[in-house]
Design a protein around this motif. Structure first.
Motif: not given
Length: 130
Positions: A66-79
């Motif tokens: 969820a933190g990675l999503l907020v940052l927009g870092l490795a977005t698809r992988l983090a989802s």
């Protein structure tokens, strides 16, 4: 008008990431605090791997991803772990609870599927790394 239409998907991606990632942090951070401070862990074990590993996997999803999503870092992988977590909650943990128990995780699931399909957008670290 055409310029606004080109920006809309990026703003939508940003809002989805901030909303769904930020709200999931409110579920994950208390679980992390519980893991760090509790003498004994009491957590569901829907996959049969044990309460502590289940909690750790959930914390990874709900805090790290969820933190990675907020940052927009490795977005698809983090989802992906978030999607899996919501699937487990809907179809295993709350299977017999009906829509009242499944509604919130279903909403999160749709949001994370949208993020997976839409991607991070221009307003993300992923975009800057290109």
């Amino acid at each position: 008008m055409a310029k606004i239409n080109r920006v809309f998907p990026h703003i939508t991606a940003l809002l989805f990431r901030l909303f769904f990632g930020g709200l999931m942090l409110t579920h994950g951070i208390p679980k992390l605090q519980n893991l760090l401070t509790a003498q004994e862990v009491s957590f569901p074990d829907p996959l049969g791997v044990g309460a502590v590993p289940s909690l750790i996997l959930t914390i990874f999803s709900e805090v790290v991803c969820a933190g990675l999503l907020v940052l927009g870092l490795a977005t698809r992988l983090a989802s992906i772990p978030l999607i899996i977590t919501m699937l487990v909650i809907v179809f295993i943990v709350h299977l017999n609870d009906g829509l009242s128990g499944q509604e919130l995780p279903l909403l999160y699931l749709i949001g994370y599927l949208g993020i997976l399909l839409l991607g991070p957008g221009k307003y993300s670290i992923d975009y800057l790394r290109k």
